[in-house]
Write a protein that holds these residues in place. Structure first.
Motif, PDB file in Angstrom:
ATOM      1  N   LEU A  40       1.919 -22.188-121.181  1.00 33.17           N
ATOM      2  CA  LEU A  40       0.988 -21.221-120.618  1.00 33.17           C
ATOM      3  C   LEU A  40       0.144 -21.878-119.517  1.00 33.17           C
ATOM      4  CD1 LEU A  40      -0.355 -19.384-123.801  1.00 33.17           C
ATOM      5  CD2 LEU A  40       1.410 -18.618-122.203  1.00 33.17           C
ATOM      6  N   PRO A  41      -0.246 -21.109-118.517  1.00 33.68           N
ATOM      7  CA  PRO A  41      -1.096 -21.654-117.459  1.00 33.68           C
ATOM      8  C   PRO A  41      -2.433 -22.151-118.006  1.00 33.68           C
ATOM      9  CG  PRO A  41      -0.280 -19.466-116.876  1.00 33.68           C
ATOM     10  CD  PRO A  41       0.041 -19.680-118.317  1.00 33.68           C
ATOM     11  N   LEU A  42      -3.080 -23.022-117.276  1.00 31.76           N
ATOM     12  CA  LEU A  42      -4.445 -23.424-117.600  1.00 31.76           C
ATOM     13  C   LEU A  42      -5.349 -22.197-117.687  1.00 31.76           C
ATOM     14  CD1 LEU A  42      -4.700 -26.400-115.089  1.00 31.76           C
ATOM     15  CD2 LEU A  42      -4.516 -26.626-117.573  1.00 31.76           C
ATOM     16  N   LYS A  43      -5.139 -21.268-116.778  1.00 33.61           N
ATOM     17  CA  LYS A  43      -5.988 -20.072-116.718  1.00 33.61           C
ATOM     18  C   LYS A  43      -5.906 -19.261-117.999  1.00 33.61           C
ATOM     19  CE  LYS A  43      -8.780 -17.270-114.611  1.00 33.61           C
ATOM     20  NZ  LYS A  43     -10.189 -17.688-114.412  1.00 33.61           N
ATOM     21  N   ALA A  44      -4.768 -19.299-118.696  1.00 34.17           N
ATOM     22  CA  ALA A  44      -4.611 -18.513-119.915  1.00 34.17           C
ATOM     23  C   ALA A  44      -5.581 -18.955-121.000  1.00 34.17           C
ATOM     24  CB  ALA A  44      -3.173 -18.617-120.418  1.00 34.17           C
ATOM     25  N   ASP A  45      -5.969 -20.227-121.002  1.00 30.80           N
ATOM     26  CA  ASP A  45      -6.889 -20.767-122.005  1.00 30.80           C
ATOM     27  C   ASP A  45      -8.257 -21.090-121.414  1.00 30.80           C
ATOM     28  OD1 ASP A  45      -5.137 -20.682-124.233  1.00 30.80           O
ATOM     29  OD2 ASP A  45      -4.113 -22.469-123.478  1.00 30.80           O
ATOM     30  N   ASP A  46      -8.531 -20.540-120.250  1.00 34.16           N
ATOM     31  CA  ASP A  46      -9.800 -20.802-119.566  1.00 34.16           C
ATOM     32  C   ASP A  46     -10.841 -19.790-120.029  1.00 34.16           C
ATOM     33  OD1 ASP A  46     -11.794 -21.511-117.707  1.00 34.16           O
ATOM     34  OD2 ASP A  46     -10.990 -20.091-116.226  1.00 34.16           O
ATOM     35  N   HIS A  47     -11.656 -20.178-120.994  1.00 33.41           N
ATOM     36  CA  HIS A  47     -12.667 -19.274-121.537  1.00 33.41           C
ATOM     37  C   HIS A  47     -14.043 -19.498-120.904  1.00 33.41           C
ATOM     38  CE1 HIS A  47      -9.571 -18.291-124.380  1.00 33.41           C
ATOM     39  NE2 HIS A  47      -9.553 -19.531-124.870  1.00 33.41           N
ATOM     40  N   ALA A  48     -14.119 -20.477-120.004  1.00 33.23           N
ATOM     41  CA  ALA A  48     -15.393 -20.773-119.350  1.00 33.23           C
ATOM     42  C   ALA A  48     -15.433 -20.288-117.902  1.00 33.23           C
ATOM     43  CB  ALA A  48     -15.663 -22.282-119.394  1.00 33.23           C
ATOM     44  N   GLY A  49     -14.327 -19.740-117.426  1.00 32.21           N
ATOM     45  CA  GLY A  49     -14.280 -19.292-116.032  1.00 32.21           C
ATOM     46  C   GLY A  49     -14.255 -20.427-115.033  1.00 32.21           C
ATOM     47  N   ASN A  50     -13.663 -21.572-115.427  1.00 29.99           N
ATOM     48  CA  ASN A  50     -13.637 -22.747-114.550  1.00 29.99           C
ATOM     49  C   ASN A  50     -12.426 -22.784-113.619  1.00 29.99           C
ATOM     50  OD1 ASN A  50     -15.997 -23.794-115.544  1.00 29.99           O
ATOM     51  ND2 ASN A  50     -15.021 -25.197-116.992  1.00 29.99           N
ATOM     52  N   VAL A  51     -11.415 -21.926-113.866  1.00 34.39           N
ATOM     53  CA  VAL A  51     -10.136 -22.045-113.166  1.00 34.39           C
ATOM     54  C   VAL A  51      -9.953 -20.921-112.157  1.00 34.39           C
ATOM     55  CG1 VAL A  51      -7.627 -22.128-113.415  1.00 34.39           C
ATOM     56  CG2 VAL A  51      -9.084 -23.187-115.161  1.00 34.39           C
ATOM     57  N   LEU A  52      -9.619 -21.294-110.916  1.00 33.95           N
ATOM     58  CA  LEU A  52      -9.102 -20.352-109.924  1.00 33.95           C
ATOM     59  C   LEU A  52      -7.590 -20.471-109.949  1.00 33.95           C
ATOM     60  CD1 LEU A  52     -11.396 -20.725-106.762  1.00 33.95           C
ATOM     61  CD2 LEU A  52     -11.325 -18.843-108.396  1.00 33.95           C
ATOM     62  N   TYR A  53      -6.924 -19.354-110.179  1.00 31.32           N
ATOM     63  CA  TYR A  53      -5.474 -19.355-110.369  1.00 31.32           C
ATOM     64  C   TYR A  53      -4.785 -18.794-109.128  1.00 31.32           C
ATOM     65  CZ  TYR A  53      -0.908 -18.250-112.442  1.00 31.32           C
ATOM     66  OH  TYR A  53       0.439 -18.175-112.712  1.00 31.32           O
ATOM     67  N   LEU A  54      -3.846 -19.557-108.562  1.00 35.00           N
ATOM     68  CA  LEU A  54      -3.105 -19.129-107.381  1.00 35.00           C
ATOM     69  C   LEU A  54      -1.671 -18.805-107.765  1.00 35.00           C
ATOM     70  CD1 LEU A  54      -4.190 -21.849-104.762  1.00 35.00           C
ATOM     71  CD2 LEU A  54      -5.472 -19.877-105.613  1.00 35.00           C
ATOM     72  N   GLY A  55      -1.218 -17.612-107.392  1.00 34.95           N
ATOM     73  CA  GLY A  55       0.168 -17.216-107.584  1.00 34.95           C
ATOM     74  C   GLY A  55       0.747 -16.727-106.275  1.00 34.95           C
ATOM     75  N   SER A  56       2.065 -16.584-106.219  1.00 36.16           N
ATOM     76  CA  SER A  56       2.700 -16.202-104.973  1.00 36.16           C
ATOM     77  C   SER A  56       4.104 -15.676-105.235  1.00 36.16           C
ATOM     78  CB  SER A  56       2.772 -17.410-104.024  1.00 36.16           C
ATOM     79  OG  SER A  56       3.506 -17.102-102.862  1.00 36.16           O
ATOM     80  N   LEU A  57       4.570 -14.819-104.327  1.00 34.62           N
ATOM     81  CA  LEU A  57       5.961 -14.372-104.338  1.00 34.62           C
ATOM     82  C   LEU A  57       6.823 -15.169-103.367  1.00 34.62           C
ATOM     83  CD1 LEU A  57       5.546 -10.468-104.435  1.00 34.62           C
ATOM     84  CD2 LEU A  57       5.780 -12.066-106.341  1.00 34.62           C
ATOM     85  N   SER A  58       6.224 -16.119-102.650  1.00 32.54           N
ATOM     86  CA  SER A  58       6.944 -16.821-101.589  1.00 32.54           C
ATOM     87  C   SER A  58       8.076 -17.691-102.110  1.00 32.54           C
ATOM     88  CB  SER A  58       5.975 -17.695-100.783  1.00 32.54           C
ATOM     89  OG  SER A  58       5.063 -16.899-100.066  1.00 32.54           O
ATOM     90  N   LYS A  59       7.893 -18.323-103.263  1.00 31.25           N
ATOM     91  CA  LYS A  59       8.897 -19.262-103.751  1.00 31.25           C
ATOM     92  C   LYS A  59      10.040 -18.565-104.486  1.00 31.25           C
ATOM     93  CE  LYS A  59       6.576 -22.654-102.102  1.00 31.25           C
ATOM     94  NZ  LYS A  59       7.041 -23.286-100.839  1.00 31.25           N
ATOM     95  N   ALA A  60       9.712 -17.567-105.315  1.00 30.32           N
ATOM     96  CA  ALA A  60      10.730 -16.956-106.155  1.00 30.32           C
ATOM     97  C   ALA A  60      11.344 -15.702-105.551  1.00 30.32           C
ATOM     98  CB  ALA A  60      10.149 -16.614-107.529  1.00 30.32           C
TER      99      ALA A  60
END
Length: 481
Positions: free
Chosen positions: A303-323
């Motif tokens: 699971l991503p870091l963001k999935a377990d981020d309960h403190a709001g510390n993570v900015l999550y970047l996703g993209s359609l460019s690679k896949a």
């Protein structure tokens, strides 16, 4: 341009006229460097002596001069010759700009990718054969154009797309609302917005060493500093992060946990938990770049870091460019709503929103399930390509290099055993139509490494490129003795 060999005008004069037209129209302004004589001769399909004669004539007319270490530089234009006014020195203004240019070798790679006959062995994108052109055409035909707007979107992007993304990321543990999602023109734009909108000049960015970010100047242009964290088989080592954060309070951490660029490593679930714990204790914000998530070749990543981020510390970047498609230019940032509001405002100042048409295509891929179908097909094809490149490496490089088997992504991080000169290897390979990404782009101490990609070149091209590379390395190693 093609020169007219039937014309009564000598070829060198045609070259002179060609260059003068480039100067007159401002395509080659004062202060700019002309292409090398060898390269221009190749473009125009003439002997180098013809180009040399033309350059001599241009110099005699006061338009260009040879500058030591800079080649031939434009010093005047045809209008400037007719007046007493000194022409504007655009090159001086270019060099004074706040935003740093790409590294010279990156500029060379970007240009060489489009040379005829080039074999792109470092390219981080899918082969045209793997792009979903037919499905994209079908989705476009089925769009309800009457309800579709060709105008601007709201600041955070197409709401329906953000709703689809929220449902999509929930499939791997990220619970978010559309209001906490910003649509961007690829993850690179997200990084640029973060660098200018959230970080002070002098902020230190902790990141893996090596890292993709060393090859671009997004953060350096904003006055950021880099601090490389070592990696092991489980990903970024976290034992030194807290101590580093105490000494540099203005810090943020950047990581690519899934199929890391350039090493291809996968951060373990245990290491992710450790990193989140350190982040929470040190109050260290994290940028999680997860653009390779869908490119697993065995089993899905943790699971991503963001999935377990309960403190709001993570900015999550996703993209359609690679896949899916680099040409759509669709990515996203997920984070605390005030942060997303700030980045959305900056994006509006920057480009007033990503393409509405691209966003609608992205929404359709996610909504119809076509994205899941396509990524499954892409993974199957990438596994075949990876296995082929590994087989050719086993056959041709067992005595010359070391490597690990990547479990996803695009890359094999190849360590060459004989001493090599990275820049010379790059140049010689390019002369033989093989385009490489040397390790020094990602870490100045990685001169013995190459980032090889199995995502773009064909099977025949991969074989030809490795045979050429083996020959060059052997020749270089023999000359070093």
């Amino acid at each position: 341009m093609c020169l007219n060999r039937q014309s009564s005008i000598p070829l060198y004069e045609q070259v002179v006229n060609y260059v003068k037209e480039k100067i007159r129209t401002g395509q080659w302004p004062v202060g700019s460097r002309l292409p090398a004589q060898r390269k221009l001769a190749e473009w125009l399909k003439v002997n180098r002596s013809t180009i040399s004669t033309a350059f001599d004539e241009l110099a005699a007319q006061g338009l260009v001069k040879s500058a030591h270490g800079k080649g031939t530089v434009v010093i005047n234009n045809t209008w400037g010759l007719l007046t007493d006014r000194k022409p504007a020195n655009w090159q001086q203004l270019i060099e004074a700009g706040h935003y740093k240019p790409n590294l010279a070798i990156i500029q060379k790679i970007n240009a060489a990718e489009f040379y005829p006959g080039i074999i792109r062995m470092g390219t981080g994108e899918l082969s045209p054969d793997l792009l979903p052109n037919r499905k994209t055409s079908e989705l476009l035909k089925n769009l309800n154009l009457r309800s579709f707007s060709l105008g601007y979107c709201e600041p955070k992007g197409n709401r329906q797309l953000r709703e689809e993304i929220a449902r999509y990321v929930a499939g791997f543990g990220i619970q978010t609302a559309p209001s906490s999602i910003l649509i961007v023109s690829g993850a690179l734009q997200a990084l640029q917005l973060i660098s200018i909108g959230l970080l002070e000049r002098g902020t230190t960015l902790l990141l893996e060493k090596p890292s993709y970010l060393y090859s671009v100047n997004v953060f350096q242009s904003s006055g950021m500093r880099f601090a490389g964290m070592p990696m092991d088989s489980e990903g970024m080592c976290v034992d030194k992060i807290e101590a580093y954060k105490k000494n540099t309070p203005h810090s943020m951490l950047y990581t690519i946990p899934n199929f890391h660029n350039p090493t291809g490593r996968l951060m373990s679930a245990a290491r992710r938990k450790q990193l989140l714990a350190v982040s929470a204790r040190a109050r260290l914000p994290i940028i999680e770049d997860d653009v390779y998530r869908e490119l697993w070749l065995g089993s899905p990543p943790p699971l991503p870091l963001k999935a377990d981020d309960h403190a709001g510390n993570v900015l999550y970047l996703g993209s359609l460019s690679k896949a899916l498609s680099p040409g759509l230019r669709i990515g996203w940032v997920i984070g605390p709503e005030p942060v997303i509001d700030r980045l959305a405002d900056l994006k509006m100042q920057n480009d007033y929103g990503s393409s509405n048409l691209s966003q609608e295509i992205a929404r359709a891929f996610l909504h119809t399930g076509a994205y899941a179908t396509h990524t499954a097909h892409t993974r199957a094809q990438l596994k075949i390509r990876r296995d082929y490149l590994l087989e050719r490496l086993d056959s041709l490089f067992a005595d010359l290099a070391e490597w690990q088997v990547p479990t996803g992504g695009f890359y094999i991080w190849l360590k060459v055993i004989p001493d090599i000169h990275a820049a010379a290897l790059f140049q010689e390979a390019l002369k033989q139509n093989v385009l490489l990404n040397p390790g020094i782009l990602y870490d100045r101490d990685a001169g013995q490494y190459l980032r090889l990609s199995y995502s773009y070149a064909s099977f025949d091209q991969m074989d030809e490129a490795l045979r050429t590379l083996r020959r060059i390395i052997l020749e270089q190693s023999q000359r070093s003795f």
